[in-house]
Each structure stands twice: as C-alpha cells, then as structure tokens.
Write a protein that holds these residues in place. Structure first.
Motif, PDB file in Angstrom:
ATOM      1  N   ILE A 234       0.833  -1.227  -0.163  1.00 34.72           N
ATOM      2  CA  ILE A 234      -0.219   0.018  -0.091  1.00 34.72           C
ATOM      3  C   ILE A 234       0.845   1.274   0.142  1.00 34.72           C
ATOM      4  CG2 ILE A 234      -1.682   1.364   1.268  1.00 34.72           C
ATOM      5  CD1 ILE A 234      -2.854  -1.423   2.122  1.00 34.72           C
ATOM      6  N   GLY A 235       1.999   1.407   0.715  1.00 33.00           N
ATOM      7  CA  GLY A 235       3.062   2.555   0.797  1.00 33.00           C
ATOM      8  C   GLY A 235       3.367   2.584  -0.693  1.00 33.00           C
ATOM      9  N   LEU A 236       3.778   1.814  -1.359  1.00 29.55           N
ATOM     10  CA  LEU A 236       4.390   1.644  -2.518  1.00 29.55           C
ATOM     11  C   LEU A 236       3.163   2.303  -3.476  1.00 29.55           C
ATOM     12  CD1 LEU A 236       6.455  -1.510  -2.900  1.00 29.55           C
ATOM     13  CD2 LEU A 236       7.381   0.771  -2.730  1.00 29.55           C
ATOM     14  N   ALA A 237       2.134   1.936  -3.394  1.00 25.48           N
ATOM     15  CA  ALA A 237       0.956   2.576  -4.198  1.00 25.48           C
ATOM     16  C   ALA A 237       0.901   3.781  -4.105  1.00 25.48           C
ATOM     17  CB  ALA A 237      -0.221   1.677  -3.929  1.00 25.48           C
ATOM     18  N   VAL A 238       0.864   4.242  -2.764  1.00 26.87           N
ATOM     19  CA  VAL A 238       0.345   5.449  -2.365  1.00 26.87           C
ATOM     20  C   VAL A 238       1.699   6.565  -2.888  1.00 26.87           C
ATOM     21  CG1 VAL A 238       0.463   7.221  -0.537  1.00 26.87           C
ATOM     22  CG2 VAL A 238      -1.011   5.174  -0.532  1.00 26.87           C
ATOM     23  N   THR A 239       2.831   6.140  -2.838  1.00 25.16           N
ATOM     24  CA  THR A 239       3.829   6.860  -3.238  1.00 25.16           C
ATOM     25  C   THR A 239       4.270   6.911  -4.722  1.00 25.16           C
ATOM     26  OG1 THR A 239       5.427   5.152  -2.927  1.00 25.16           O
ATOM     27  CG2 THR A 239       5.319   6.547  -0.983  1.00 25.16           C
ATOM     28  N   GLY A 240       3.542   5.869  -5.423  1.00 28.23           N
ATOM     29  CA  GLY A 240       3.577   5.974  -6.886  1.00 28.23           C
ATOM     30  C   GLY A 240       4.870   5.174  -7.087  1.00 28.23           C
ATOM     31  N   THR A 241       5.540   4.597  -6.501  1.00 26.35           N
ATOM     32  CA  THR A 241       6.927   3.845  -6.627  1.00 26.35           C
ATOM     33  C   THR A 241       6.365   2.553  -7.929  1.00 26.35           C
ATOM     34  OG1 THR A 241       7.735   4.325  -4.818  1.00 26.35           O
ATOM     35  CG2 THR A 241       8.661   2.483  -5.772  1.00 26.35           C
ATOM     36  N   THR A 242       5.135   2.086  -7.641  1.00 18.55           N
ATOM     37  CA  THR A 242       4.656   1.066  -8.310  1.00 18.55           C
ATOM     38  C   THR A 242       3.342   1.389  -9.180  1.00 18.55           C
ATOM     39  OG1 THR A 242       3.446  -0.037  -6.568  1.00 18.55           O
ATOM     40  CG2 THR A 242       5.883  -1.016  -7.037  1.00 18.55           C
ATOM     41  N   GLY A 243       2.795   0.596  -9.750  1.00 19.85           N
ATOM     42  CA  GLY A 243       1.472   0.864 -10.509  1.00 19.85           C
ATOM     43  C   GLY A 243       0.147   0.359  -9.606  1.00 19.85           C
ATOM     44  N   ALA A 244      -1.079   0.790  -9.853  1.00 22.60           N
ATOM     45  CA  ALA A 244      -2.077   0.660  -9.279  1.00 22.60           C
ATOM     46  C   ALA A 244      -2.148  -0.754  -8.793  1.00 22.60           C
ATOM     47  CB  ALA A 244      -3.572   0.766 -10.032  1.00 22.60           C
ATOM     48  N   TRP A 245      -1.414  -1.944  -9.295  1.00 20.44           N
ATOM     49  CA  TRP A 245      -1.667  -3.132  -9.024  1.00 20.44           C
ATOM     50  C   TRP A 245      -1.225  -3.442  -7.361  1.00 20.44           C
ATOM     51  CZ3 TRP A 245       2.496  -5.700  -6.691  1.00 20.44           C
ATOM     52  CH2 TRP A 245       3.763  -4.914  -7.107  1.00 20.44           C
ATOM     53  N   ALA A 246      -0.320  -2.538  -6.721  1.00 19.77           N
ATOM     54  CA  ALA A 246       0.191  -2.514  -5.444  1.00 19.77           C
ATOM     55  C   ALA A 246      -0.914  -2.360  -4.529  1.00 19.77           C
ATOM     56  CB  ALA A 246       1.202  -1.565  -5.228  1.00 19.77           C
ATOM     57  N   TRP A 247      -2.206  -1.866  -4.772  1.00 16.92           N
ATOM     58  CA  TRP A 247      -3.303  -1.864  -3.917  1.00 16.92           C
ATOM     59  C   TRP A 247      -3.909  -3.232  -3.548  1.00 16.92           C
ATOM     60  CZ3 TRP A 247      -4.364   2.212  -1.132  1.00 16.92           C
ATOM     61  CH2 TRP A 247      -3.973   3.671  -1.664  1.00 16.92           C
ATOM     62  N   ILE A 248      -3.360  -4.142  -4.221  1.00 18.91           N
ATOM     63  CA  ILE A 248      -3.749  -5.850  -3.834  1.00 18.91           C
ATOM     64  C   ILE A 248      -3.303  -5.804  -2.374  1.00 18.91           C
ATOM     65  CG2 ILE A 248      -1.672  -6.696  -4.467  1.00 18.91           C
ATOM     66  CD1 ILE A 248      -4.602  -8.221  -5.888  1.00 18.91           C
ATOM     67  N   GLY A 249      -2.521  -5.137  -1.745  1.00 15.88           N
ATOM     68  CA  GLY A 249      -1.849  -5.037  -0.397  1.00 15.88           C
ATOM     69  C   GLY A 249      -2.975  -5.015   0.548  1.00 15.88           C
ATOM     70  N   VAL A 250      -4.122  -4.253   0.199  1.00 14.47           N
ATOM     71  CA  VAL A 250      -5.378  -4.511   1.026  1.00 14.47           C
ATOM     72  C   VAL A 250      -5.797  -5.640   1.440  1.00 14.47           C
ATOM     73  CG1 VAL A 250      -7.607  -3.727   1.076  1.00 14.47           C
ATOM     74  CG2 VAL A 250      -5.995  -2.407   0.036  1.00 14.47           C
ATOM     75  N   ILE A 251      -5.500  -6.823   0.577  1.00 18.62           N
ATOM     76  CA  ILE A 251      -6.030  -7.998   0.843  1.00 18.62           C
ATOM     77  C   ILE A 251      -5.066  -8.823   2.049  1.00 18.62           C
ATOM     78  CG2 ILE A 251      -6.152 -10.531  -0.032  1.00 18.62           C
ATOM     79  CD1 ILE A 251      -7.169  -9.180  -2.720  1.00 18.62           C
ATOM     80  N   PRO A 252      -3.814  -8.692   2.106  1.00 17.57           N
ATOM     81  CA  PRO A 252      -3.026  -9.266   2.875  1.00 17.57           C
ATOM     82  C   PRO A 252      -3.231  -8.647   4.320  1.00 17.57           C
ATOM     83  CG  PRO A 252      -1.617  -8.486   1.362  1.00 17.57           C
ATOM     84  CD  PRO A 252      -3.049  -8.524   0.814  1.00 17.57           C
ATOM     85  N   LEU A 253      -3.384  -7.182   4.486  1.00 14.15           N
ATOM     86  CA  LEU A 253      -3.594  -6.424   5.453  1.00 14.15           C
ATOM     87  C   LEU A 253      -4.764  -6.587   5.980  1.00 14.15           C
ATOM     88  CD1 LEU A 253      -2.520  -4.103   7.148  1.00 14.15           C
ATOM     89  CD2 LEU A 253      -3.814  -2.419   5.496  1.00 14.15           C
ATOM     90  N   ALA A 254      -5.771  -7.108   5.460  1.00 10.35           N
ATOM     91  CA  ALA A 254      -7.381  -7.392   5.989  1.00 10.35           C
ATOM     92  C   ALA A 254      -7.282  -8.884   6.442  1.00 10.35           C
ATOM     93  CB  ALA A 254      -8.409  -7.247   4.893  1.00 10.35           C
ATOM     94  N   THR A 255      -6.603  -9.716   5.717  1.00 11.73           N
ATOM     95  CA  THR A 255      -6.399 -11.092   6.129  1.00 11.73           C
ATOM     96  C   THR A 255      -5.874 -11.273   7.689  1.00 11.73           C
ATOM     97  OG1 THR A 255      -4.922 -11.647   4.610  1.00 11.73           O
ATOM     98  CG2 THR A 255      -6.967 -11.910   4.013  1.00 11.73           C
ATOM     99  N   GLY A 256      -4.815 -10.358   7.673  1.00 10.94           N
ATOM    100  CA  GLY A 256      -3.948 -10.349   8.898  1.00 10.94           C
ATOM    101  C   GLY A 256      -4.668  -9.541  10.016  1.00 10.94           C
ATOM    102  N   ALA A 257      -5.374  -8.314   9.865  1.00 10.72           N
ATOM    103  CA  ALA A 257      -6.024  -7.711  10.753  1.00 10.72           C
ATOM    104  C   ALA A 257      -7.332  -8.622  11.340  1.00 10.72           C
ATOM    105  CB  ALA A 257      -6.599  -6.598  10.117  1.00 10.72           C
ATOM    106  N   PHE A 258      -7.879  -9.252  10.602  1.00 10.34           N
ATOM    107  CA  PHE A 258      -9.117 -10.232  10.905  1.00 10.34           C
ATOM    108  C   PHE A 258      -8.843 -11.620  11.381  1.00 10.34           C
ATOM    109  CE2 PHE A 258     -11.309  -7.134   8.292  1.00 10.34           C
ATOM    110  CZ  PHE A 258     -11.959  -6.350   9.095  1.00 10.34           C
ATOM    111  N   LYS A 259      -7.488 -11.914  11.035  1.00 12.91           N
ATOM    112  CA  LYS A 259      -7.062 -13.313  11.554  1.00 12.91           C
ATOM    113  C   LYS A 259      -7.802 -14.386  10.763  1.00 12.91           C
ATOM    114  CE  LYS A 259      -5.731 -12.099  16.468  1.00 12.91           C
ATOM    115  NZ  LYS A 259      -6.017 -12.531  17.600  1.00 12.91           N
ATOM    116  N   PHE A 260      -8.060 -14.185   9.532  1.00 10.94           N
ATOM    117  CA  PHE A 260      -8.982 -15.023   8.804  1.00 10.94           C
ATOM    118  C   PHE A 260      -8.552 -14.910   7.310  1.00 10.94           C
ATOM    119  CE2 PHE A 260     -12.683 -16.235   6.142  1.00 10.94           C
ATOM    120  CZ  PHE A 260     -12.748 -17.497   6.478  1.00 10.94           C
ATOM    121  N   CYS A 261      -8.404 -15.911   6.366  1.00 11.54           N
ATOM    122  CA  CYS A 261      -8.021 -16.084   5.051  1.00 11.54           C
ATOM    123  C   CYS A 261      -9.222 -17.048   4.761  1.00 11.54           C
ATOM    124  CB  CYS A 261      -6.695 -16.548   5.042  1.00 11.54           C
ATOM    125  SG  CYS A 261      -6.180 -16.680   3.421  1.00 11.54           S
TER     126      CYS A 261
END
Length: 71
Positions: A21-48
C-alpha cells in the motif's frame, strides 16, 4: 468465523500489505500494489478465506475465543 491465521503469518501479512500500500501511495509501483489491502485485511481479521479451501490453519485452536465467554 474461525481464526485460521497465526502469529508469524499474521505479522508477515500485515507488513507485506502495508509495504504494498505504501508503494502504491507513493507512486513507486502501479495501481496493482493496492492488492496489499487483501493481506492487510486477512492479517487484521485473523481469517484467510483461501485457507479452509486448502486445508491450512496456522492459528491456534483457541486463538479466536471470545473473552466474555470465559466468564
């Protein structure tokens, strides 16, 4: 919903999600880096959702027990 993501797995998911998500916000990578929301959510909710399909459980059996049920 049962917890199926354990300690180290959870930390790695949250860190990887935040980095992507940090890479996406800073523009270092393309929009594909917003996929970081998925591992962040699964880690936060302890459920995959993929873990039950694959028969994986890295969490402890009682890691999601409700603290009010122990009274």
């Amino acid at each position: 919903m049962k917890c199926n993501v354990g300690g180290i797995d959870r930390i790695l998911r949250i860190v990887a999600g935040l980095v992507l998500i940090g890479l996406a916000v800073t523009g270092t990578t393309g929009a594909w880096a917003w996929i970081g929301v998925i591992p962040l959510a699964t880690g936060a909710f302890k459920f995959c959702p993929a873990y039950p399909l694959l028969g994986i459980n890295t969490g402890a059996k009682d890691s999601c027990s409700d603290s009010s049920s122990s009274k």
